[in-house]
Scaffold this active site. Structure first.
Site, PDB file in Angstrom:
ATOM      1  N   ARG A 171      63.541  -5.307  -8.190  1.00 13.44           N
ATOM      2  CA  ARG A 171      63.897  -6.701  -8.839  1.00 13.44           C
ATOM      3  C   ARG A 171      63.373  -7.888  -7.483  1.00 13.44           C
ATOM      4  O   ARG A 171      62.797  -8.902  -7.846  1.00 13.44           O
ATOM      5  CB  ARG A 171      65.246  -6.808  -9.315  1.00 13.44           C
ATOM      6  CG  ARG A 171      65.525  -6.494 -10.628  1.00 13.44           C
ATOM      7  CD  ARG A 171      66.976  -6.456 -10.948  1.00 13.44           C
ATOM      8  NE  ARG A 171      67.679  -5.595 -10.086  1.00 13.44           N
ATOM      9  CZ  ARG A 171      69.183  -5.516 -10.314  1.00 13.44           C
ATOM     10  NH1 ARG A 171      69.605  -6.503 -11.002  1.00 13.44           N
ATOM     11  NH2 ARG A 171      69.759  -4.776  -9.554  1.00 13.44           N
TER      12      ARG A 171
ATOM     13  N   CYS B 180      67.984  -6.698  -3.997  1.00 14.49           N
ATOM     14  CA  CYS B 180      68.380  -6.266  -5.074  1.00 14.49           C
ATOM     15  C   CYS B 180      69.376  -5.156  -4.883  1.00 14.49           C
ATOM     16  O   CYS B 180      70.184  -5.055  -4.223  1.00 14.49           O
ATOM     17  CB  CYS B 180      67.456  -6.429  -6.379  1.00 14.49           C
ATOM     18  SG  CYS B 180      66.248  -5.203  -6.205  1.00 14.49           S
TER      19      CYS B 180
END
Lengths: 299, 144
Positions: A252, A247
């Site tokens: 994430r 990410c």
């Protein structure tokens, strides 16, 4: 001493149902010997406003990162952190947090680098616990320090570096950022601070699957069938694939790493924590822009 | 070099006098003290400017009155106590200051109050964004 898994039938279809516990299960088992609840949030003060009784706070910035180098803490400091919070090597750890367990999944991934065996997520995280009106406290119960062994961090099994990604072309990459970050229109998340990538776009051939697609309305994970539709049918992952997710700074993609490894059962999934803040600033690495994955570089 | 306004200097000194873990507690107290938006702004969300440097939604609005005194209003959700704390420090620290005094506040003030270690430099950027946007609004609204 590990605690028996949550037998919730909703988890049965997942590859590793023992990696999730429901809010009901946690409420029933709070205080059980061998169970430690850890809160890990984006907001560094959220724990202080109220947390699950007995929960221990671990902050992703101030506890899990090295204060100088861009890296995680080493084995000695991890042992000091967990031992100092009264966590034993054979304890069952249940992690929960804000923002759909985004940072909780990140903490779980870091714990995995040190091979802490029994570490689980609270399905639905802080928001579900709160929505159900369950107990919160601002009391921080003192915990006695215990011995936690110094374990060398394993940077090979679930972690990928830039060189690993360069050698990975031809096998699946998953970009879990927003569509605007993927296309290169922006280098950071909408309404989040700029974290310094010089170029926009994505790693060529990476499939775009924004991380939050794995989460249902109530903050719990979607069902096995729904996740299969997203990652197998949609992103084309197949059994036996070696996958790297990334990410912006690796947080994430920890969430997606959890979904692919523990819920869908892919055995060879790594999180590239250098992610776009490294790749988008590195010299002479291939970048694709626009909404299409693009082709693998010929070398 | 200009002198830091008294309220901001006091806030800084209060933080620096505390050991690291207690600094978070003080920030939490600030977050609880963030005043509610005056009703006239609560009904007019279009007047509020979003501070995108903050990781949580926070909105500000600056008024400059006829005596060139700055009034900063800010709102952020309860589940974002760190952001509320940052906003509250500025609301209290800038209260009653003139346009010139607000514009003279050094841009690095958020880095000087002893929170970079307890909160992390990345999160402190949110407070720098709040201060920068406040000063820009003050500049725009006092230009006329």
């Amino acid at each position: 001493m590990a605690v028996a898994p949550d037998p919730n039938p909703a988890f049965a279809a997942f590859a590793h149902p023992e990696r999730l516990v429901s809010t009901e299960w946690l409420a029933e088992h709070l205080g059980e010997p061998g169970l430690v609840v850890v809160e890990s949030d984006e907001d560094v003060l959220l724990y202080e406003t109220g947390h699950i009784p007995g929960a221990v706070k671990i902050d992703w910035h101030t506890d899990l990162n090295d204060p100088v180098e861009r890296d995680y803490l080493d084995g000695a400091r991890f042992a000091a952190l967990l031992g100092g919070r009264g966590i034993r090597r054979d304890d069952t750890i249940v992690i929960y947090g804000d923002k759909n367990n985004w940072w909780a999944a990140y903490a779980l991934w870091v714990f995995t680098l040190f091979g802490h065996e029994d570490v689980r997520l609270l399905d639905g995280g802080r928001a579900k616990w709160e929505a159900e009106g369950r107990a919160y406290t601002t009391d921080v119960a003192p915990r006695e320090s215990v011995e936690y062994p110094v374990v060398e961090r394993d940077d090979a099994t679930v972690r990928a570096f830039k060189e690993d990604v360069l050698a990975h072309f031809g096998r699946p990459l998953i970009d879990v950022r927003s569509p605007e970050e993927y296309s290169g229109e922006r280098t950071h998340m909408p309404s989040y601070p700029e974290e310094g990538a010089l170029r926009g776009g994505h790693i060529p051939t990476a499939q775009s699957v924004p991380w939050a697609r794995a989460v249902a309305e109530d903050g719990t994970f979607k069902s096995k069938a729904e996740l299969d539709a997203i990652y197998r049918d949609g992103a084309g992952l197949r059994d036996g694939d070696s996958v790297i997710a990334y990410c912006r700074i690796g947080e994430r993609s920890s969430h997606t790493w959890f979904v692919l490894s523990h819920l869908l059962g892919f055995d060879n999934v790594r999180n590239y924590d250098g992610s776009w803040t490294e790749w988008g600033s590195a010299v002479r690495v291939p970048i694709a822009t626009g909404s299409e994955p693009g082709d693998a570089p010929t070398r | 070099m200009s002198v830091l306004p008294e309220a901001l200097a006091t806030i800084r000194d209060d933080f620096l006098a505390l050991p690291q873990p207690d600094r978070l507690q003080l920030l939490l107290e600030f977050s609880r003290e963030l005043p509610e938006l005056p009703a006239r702004y609560a009904d007019h969300p279009e007047l509020l400017e979003r501070v995108v440097e903050c990781q949580s939604p926070v909105f500000i609005f600056v008024e400059v009155d006829d005596d060139r005194i700055v009034h900063l209003h800010a709102t952020a959700p309860q589940e974002s106590p760190t952001t509320r704390g940052f906003a509250s420090i500025l609301v209290q620290g800038l209260a009653g200051l003139t346009v010139e005094q607000v514009l003279d506040v050094p841009a690095d003030y958020p880095l000087t109050i002893g929170l970079t270690e307890a909160v992390s430099p990345l999160r402190i950027r949110g407070m720098s964004g709040l201060l920068g946007r406040t000063q820009r609004q003050v500049r725009e609204k006092s230009a006329a």
